[in-house]
Design a protein around this motif. Structure first.
Motif, mmCIF file in Angstrom:
data_model
loop_
_atom_site.group_PDB
_atom_site.id
_atom_site.type_symbol
_atom_site.label_atom_id
_atom_site.label_comp_id
_atom_site.label_asym_id
_atom_site.label_seq_id
_atom_site.Cartn_x
_atom_site.Cartn_y
_atom_site.Cartn_z
ATOM 1 N N VAL A 98 28.463 94.022 55.989
ATOM 2 C CA VAL A 98 27.582 93.698 57.027
ATOM 3 C C VAL A 98 28.371 92.417 57.630
ATOM 4 O O VAL A 98 28.792 91.117 55.910
ATOM 5 N N VAL A 99 29.186 91.785 58.150
ATOM 6 C CA VAL A 99 29.489 90.906 58.510
ATOM 7 C C VAL A 99 28.811 89.289 57.580
ATOM 8 O O VAL A 99 28.452 89.238 57.747
ATOM 9 N N GLN A 100 29.460 89.183 56.192
ATOM 10 C CA GLN A 100 29.425 87.633 55.958
ATOM 11 C C GLN A 100 30.551 86.797 56.008
ATOM 12 O O GLN A 100 31.747 86.589 55.397
ATOM 13 N N THR A 101 29.832 85.675 56.030
ATOM 14 C CA THR A 101 30.767 84.247 56.118
ATOM 15 C C THR A 101 30.127 83.295 55.055
ATOM 16 O O THR A 101 30.690 82.001 55.357
ATOM 17 N N ASP A 102 29.111 83.753 54.230
ATOM 18 C CA ASP A 102 27.798 82.651 53.343
ATOM 19 C C ASP A 102 28.111 83.186 52.261
ATOM 20 O O ASP A 102 27.651 82.882 51.631
ATOM 21 N N ALA A 103 29.884 82.793 51.722
ATOM 22 C CA ALA A 103 29.802 82.872 50.196
ATOM 23 C C ALA A 103 29.909 81.954 49.664
ATOM 24 O O ALA A 103 28.609 80.526 49.944
#
Length: 194
Positions: A7-12
């Motif tokens: 699921v698109v994640q940009t919150d590493a």
């Protein structure tokens, strides 16, 4: 900056100044993971990102497997994770950090390393995916998904109710974009790089 797609994640989660981790819930349902840079912040000159994968395995502990890498010149990569086995792996740069205890949660880690070091590392062979073929397949599926998703909201003009704050896009324009993008991918799978 980069991101990981399930699921698109940009919150590493930033583990250290040069190491980032994404959590993948329900990883058993995932065949491939796509990791790519957002294009906002490039790697420093001479650096790239080693991409690792870790299964939850309480019996063995946290084991990371090198999938491959991304660089400014190769800002995206698709990795097959469905054939990997828990407990197999080798040296990795993440140390023994907090491991999600849920049995269906895995992690993808990105470690910023020198290009010279990346060139010396050997990824897990079963994670390798033919980049052009897989990228083409991924793009095809993404285009189909976008078209199917937007089509599910289709209304005829007689069904529309006026709403000044809403903007409508004709379904024919999305279909035209879809067909043009598909045609360009067939002619040159790397056209988007120019």
């Amino acid at each position: 900056q980069f991101f990981c797609l399930w699921v698109v994640q940009t919150d590493a989660q930033q583990v250290t100044s040069d190491k980032f981790v994404f959590t993948l819930p329900d990883y058993e349902k995932v065949n491939h993971v796509v990791v790519f840079m957002l294009g906002t912040v490039p790697f420093p000159v001479g650096m790239g990102g080693a991409v690792y994968f870790s299964f939850p395995d309480p019996a063995v502990g946290q084991v990371w497997q090198l999938l491959g890498f991304i660089t400014n010149e190769k800002p995206s990569a698709i990795f097959k994770i469905s054939g990997l086995k828990a407990g197999e792996g080798g040296a990795h740069p993440f140390g023994m950090m907090g491991v999600p205890q849920a049995p269906s949660v895995a992690q993808v880690g990105v470690s910023i390393e020198s290009l010279d070091l990346l060139a010396q590392q050997t990824p897990v062979s079963t994670s390798a995916v033919s980049s052009v073929d897989s990228f083409t397949q991924f793009t095809q599926k993404m285009l189909e998904s976008l078209y199917n998703f937007t089509s599910s909201f289709a209304l005829s003009q007689s069904q529309m109710t006026p709403n000044p704050s809403e903007m409508f896009v004709p379904a024919s324009s999305i279909l035209k974009w879809y067909e043009n993008f598909q045609r360009r991918m067939m002619q040159n799978p790397n056209f988007w790089k120019t």
